[in-house]
Design a protein around this motif. Structure first.
Motif, PDB file in Angstrom:
ATOM      1  N   ALA A   5      -1.497  13.491  -3.653  1.00  0.00           N
ATOM      2  CA  ALA A   5      -1.813  12.804  -4.901  1.00  0.00           C
ATOM      3  C   ALA A   5      -2.568  11.508  -4.640  1.00  0.00           C
ATOM      4  CB  ALA A   5      -0.534  12.506  -5.678  1.00  0.00           C
ATOM      5  N   PHE A   6      -3.373  11.107  -5.634  1.00  0.00           N
ATOM      6  CA  PHE A   6      -3.856   9.736  -5.741  1.00  0.00           C
ATOM      7  C   PHE A   6      -2.823   8.962  -6.545  1.00  0.00           C
ATOM      8  CE2 PHE A   6      -7.744  12.024  -5.017  1.00  0.00           C
ATOM      9  CZ  PHE A   6      -8.670  11.127  -4.485  1.00  0.00           C
ATOM     10  N   LEU A   7      -2.418   7.798  -6.077  1.00  0.00           N
ATOM     11  CA  LEU A   7      -1.450   6.970  -6.801  1.00  0.00           C
ATOM     12  C   LEU A   7      -2.072   5.625  -7.138  1.00  0.00           C
ATOM     13  CD1 LEU A   7       1.853   7.475  -4.737  1.00  0.00           C
ATOM     14  CD2 LEU A   7       1.087   8.733  -6.756  1.00  0.00           C
ATOM     15  N   LYS A   8      -1.861   5.192  -8.379  1.00  0.00           N
ATOM     16  CA  LYS A   8      -2.228   3.842  -8.804  1.00  0.00           C
ATOM     17  C   LYS A   8      -0.933   3.056  -8.927  1.00  0.00           C
ATOM     18  CE  LYS A   8      -4.646   1.330 -12.506  1.00  0.00           C
ATOM     19  NZ  LYS A   8      -5.428   1.491 -13.772  1.00  0.00           N
ATOM     20  N   ILE A   9      -0.811   1.992  -8.133  1.00  0.00           N
ATOM     21  CA  ILE A   9       0.437   1.242  -8.039  1.00  0.00           C
ATOM     22  C   ILE A   9       0.312  -0.083  -8.783  1.00  0.00           C
ATOM     23  CG2 ILE A   9       2.155   0.249  -6.491  1.00  0.00           C
ATOM     24  CD1 ILE A   9       1.928   3.250  -6.272  1.00  0.00           C
ATOM     25  N   SER A  10       1.240  -0.333  -9.710  1.00  0.00           N
ATOM     26  CA  SER A  10       1.309  -1.611 -10.419  1.00  0.00           C
ATOM     27  C   SER A  10       2.256  -2.554  -9.690  1.00  0.00           C
ATOM     28  CB  SER A  10       1.811  -1.378 -11.851  1.00  0.00           C
ATOM     29  OG  SER A  10       2.156  -2.605 -12.459  1.00  0.00           O
ATOM     30  N   THR A  11       1.920  -3.854  -9.719  1.00  0.00           N
ATOM     31  CA  THR A  11       2.787  -4.870  -9.107  1.00  0.00           C
ATOM     32  C   THR A  11       3.335  -5.838 -10.160  1.00  0.00           C
ATOM     33  OG1 THR A  11       0.870  -6.282  -8.645  1.00  0.00           O
ATOM     34  CG2 THR A  11       1.564  -4.749  -6.900  1.00  0.00           C
ATOM     35  N   SER A  12       3.313  -5.448 -11.429  1.00  0.00           N
ATOM     36  CA  SER A  12       3.807  -6.323 -12.495  1.00  0.00           C
ATOM     37  C   SER A  12       5.264  -6.694 -12.268  1.00  0.00           C
ATOM     38  CB  SER A  12       3.666  -5.621 -13.853  1.00  0.00           C
ATOM     39  OG  SER A  12       2.312  -5.359 -14.151  1.00  0.00           O
ATOM     40  N   ASN A  13       5.573  -7.963 -12.547  1.00  0.00           N
ATOM     41  CA  ASN A  13       6.931  -8.494 -12.398  1.00  0.00           C
ATOM     42  C   ASN A  13       7.465  -8.300 -10.972  1.00  0.00           C
ATOM     43  OD1 ASN A  13       7.094  -9.200 -15.216  1.00  0.00           O
ATOM     44  ND2 ASN A  13       7.508  -7.038 -15.665  1.00  0.00           N
ATOM     45  N   ASN A  14       6.539  -8.321  -9.999  1.00  0.00           N
ATOM     46  CA  ASN A  14       6.903  -8.197  -8.585  1.00  0.00           C
ATOM     47  C   ASN A  14       7.624  -6.890  -8.274  1.00  0.00           C
ATOM     48  OD1 ASN A  14       5.812 -10.750  -7.844  1.00  0.00           O
ATOM     49  ND2 ASN A  14       7.647 -11.752  -8.658  1.00  0.00           N
ATOM     50  N   GLN A  15       7.294  -5.849  -9.030  1.00  0.00           N
ATOM     51  CA  GLN A  15       7.877  -4.529  -8.805  1.00  0.00           C
ATOM     52  C   GLN A  15       6.755  -3.534  -8.498  1.00  0.00           C
ATOM     53  OE1 GLN A  15      11.285  -3.717  -8.949  1.00  0.00           O
ATOM     54  NE2 GLN A  15      11.585  -5.933  -9.125  1.00  0.00           N
ATOM     55  N   LEU A  16       6.971  -2.677  -7.497  1.00  0.00           N
ATOM     56  CA  LEU A  16       6.024  -1.610  -7.191  1.00  0.00           C
ATOM     57  C   LEU A  16       6.367  -0.394  -8.043  1.00  0.00           C
ATOM     58  CD1 LEU A  16       5.761  -1.833  -3.297  1.00  0.00           C
ATOM     59  CD2 LEU A  16       4.177  -2.737  -4.988  1.00  0.00           C
ATOM     60  N   VAL A  17       5.442  -0.017  -8.933  1.00  0.00           N
ATOM     61  CA  VAL A  17       5.669   1.087  -9.864  1.00  0.00           C
ATOM     62  C   VAL A  17       4.414   1.951  -9.907  1.00  0.00           C
ATOM     63  CG1 VAL A  17       6.165   1.718 -12.267  1.00  0.00           C
ATOM     64  CG2 VAL A  17       7.221  -0.311 -11.275  1.00  0.00           C
ATOM     65  N   VAL A  18       4.589   3.272  -9.955  1.00  0.00           N
ATOM     66  CA  VAL A  18       3.452   4.171 -10.127  1.00  0.00           C
ATOM     67  C   VAL A  18       2.978   4.060 -11.573  1.00  0.00           C
ATOM     68  CG1 VAL A  18       2.639   6.559 -10.071  1.00  0.00           C
ATOM     69  CG2 VAL A  18       4.242   5.741  -8.332  1.00  0.00           C
ATOM     70  N   ALA A  19       1.772   3.475 -11.747  1.00  0.00           N
ATOM     71  CA  ALA A  19       1.219   3.273 -13.087  1.00  0.00           C
ATOM     72  C   ALA A  19       0.415   4.486 -13.560  1.00  0.00           C
ATOM     73  CB  ALA A  19       0.337   2.026 -13.101  1.00  0.00           C
ATOM     74  N   ASP A  20      -0.159   5.238 -12.638  1.00  0.00           N
ATOM     75  CA  ASP A  20      -0.936   6.425 -12.982  1.00  0.00           C
ATOM     76  C   ASP A  20      -1.109   7.230 -11.708  1.00  0.00           C
ATOM     77  OD1 ASP A  20      -2.342   8.245 -14.493  1.00  0.00           O
ATOM     78  OD2 ASP A  20      -4.064   6.939 -14.884  1.00  0.00           O
ATOM     79  N   TYR A  21      -1.506   8.513 -11.839  1.00  0.00           N
ATOM     80  CA  TYR A  21      -1.689   9.341 -10.657  1.00  0.00           C
ATOM     81  C   TYR A  21      -2.534  10.555 -11.002  1.00  0.00           C
ATOM     82  CZ  TYR A  21       1.789  12.677 -12.443  1.00  0.00           C
ATOM     83  OH  TYR A  21       2.452  13.606 -13.202  1.00  0.00           O
ATOM     84  N   PHE A  22      -3.040  11.208  -9.968  1.00  0.00           N
ATOM     85  CA  PHE A  22      -3.622  12.545 -10.078  1.00  0.00           C
ATOM     86  C   PHE A  22      -3.053  13.408  -8.974  1.00  0.00           C
ATOM     87  CE2 PHE A  22      -6.678  15.507  -8.122  1.00  0.00           C
ATOM     88  CZ  PHE A  22      -6.680  16.469  -9.114  1.00  0.00           C
ATOM     89  N   GLU A  23      -2.637  14.623  -9.335  1.00  0.00           N
ATOM     90  CA  GLU A  23      -2.185  15.621  -8.357  1.00  0.00           C
ATOM     91  C   GLU A  23      -2.760  16.971  -8.757  1.00  0.00           C
ATOM     92  OE1 GLU A  23       1.810  16.765  -5.842  1.00  0.00           O
ATOM     93  OE2 GLU A  23       1.943  15.439  -7.572  1.00  0.00           O
ATOM     94  N   MET A  24      -3.317  17.689  -7.783  1.00  0.00           N
ATOM     95  CA  MET A  24      -3.996  18.944  -8.086  1.00  0.00           C
ATOM     96  C   MET A  24      -3.033  20.025  -8.547  1.00  0.00           C
ATOM     97  SD  MET A  24      -3.507  18.334  -4.706  1.00  0.00           S
ATOM     98  CE  MET A  24      -5.088  17.705  -4.184  1.00  0.00           C
TER      99      MET A  24
END
Length: 223
Positions: free
Chosen positions: A2-21
């Motif tokens: 997968a491609f992962l887009k990681i958010s760092t809001s509020n000092n937390q690592l969260v998957v904000a969006d992704y693509f998986e075939m």
């Protein structure tokens, strides 16, 4: 896978969006993973309608190029890949490396294949290479590097995992034009050791540095 887009809001690592075939399960079970390659963030590009696109491009072992819209990556759909652009089957041998970018062109070096250039027009990659090297690079293929004077005099550097290792220099605007390789000089003058996996030529201060199994070769202009 997968491609992962990681958010760092509020000092937390969260998957904000992704693509998986859509065939991720089959690729996972046959070790045909996307993660053997790396994702490259492209500069802002304007599409045919004048819209600015924020894209990333990458490839893995299945020989396909995947281009994702970083603002809407597509997530997972069991029936079809909801993706910005997909070019199937153009990277035979698969990718164990990173692509490079220069001046609206993306360069891939798959295993047992030539380094291939894919031109970008209207925020889309060409579906076939605009140029390719005459040399084919065995496992693990190539992570190319680009040196240039602004947008001119661009050179693509590629290290060949062989014995002896070979550093190649190509005209980045036409990869069929090889400018230099380290086996050309008589008597092995420029040979610099045995090849190594996953070595990326590093260009700094007018010199090119290439790692081997037991040292680093440093290349510069002849005085």
């Amino acid at each position: 896978n997968a491609f992962l887009k990681i958010s760092t809001s509020n000092n937390q690592l969260v998957v904000a969006d992704y693509f998986e075939m859509t065939n991720q399960s089959a690729e996972n079970s046959t070790d045909t993973d996307l993660g053997s390659g790396g994702a490259l963030v492209l500069p802002d590009l304007k599409d045919a309608s004048g819209n600015i696109r924020h894209l990333a491009v990458g490839a893995g072992k299945d020989s396909n190029i995947y281009v994702v819209d970083r603002d809407s990556m597509g997530k997972f759909n069991a029936n079809a890949n909801n993706i910005y652009q997909e070019i199937d089957g153009v990277l035979s041998g698969g990718i164990w490396s990173m692509p490079a970018y220069f001046n609206n062109t993306v360069y891939f070096g798959s295993v047992g294949n030539n380094v291939q250039a894919f031109s970008i027009s209207n925020a889309l990659l060409g579906t076939s290479p605009s140029s390719r090297t005459n040399t084919q690079f065995e496992y693990p293929g190539v992570t190319p590097s680009i040196s240039a004077n602004g947008t001119s005099s661009a050179i693509l550097w590629a290290a060949e995992n062989s014995d002896p290792a070979v550093l190649h220099a190509y005209d980045a605007m036409n990869l069929a034009n090889e400018l230099y390789n380290s086996n050309q000089a008589a008597g092995g003058r420029d040979q610099f050791g045995s090849g190594n996996k996953f070595i990326v030529p590093t260009v700094v201060n007018g010199k090119v540095y290439v790692g081997t199994t037991n040292g680093v070769g440093v290349f510069g202009l002849l005085q």
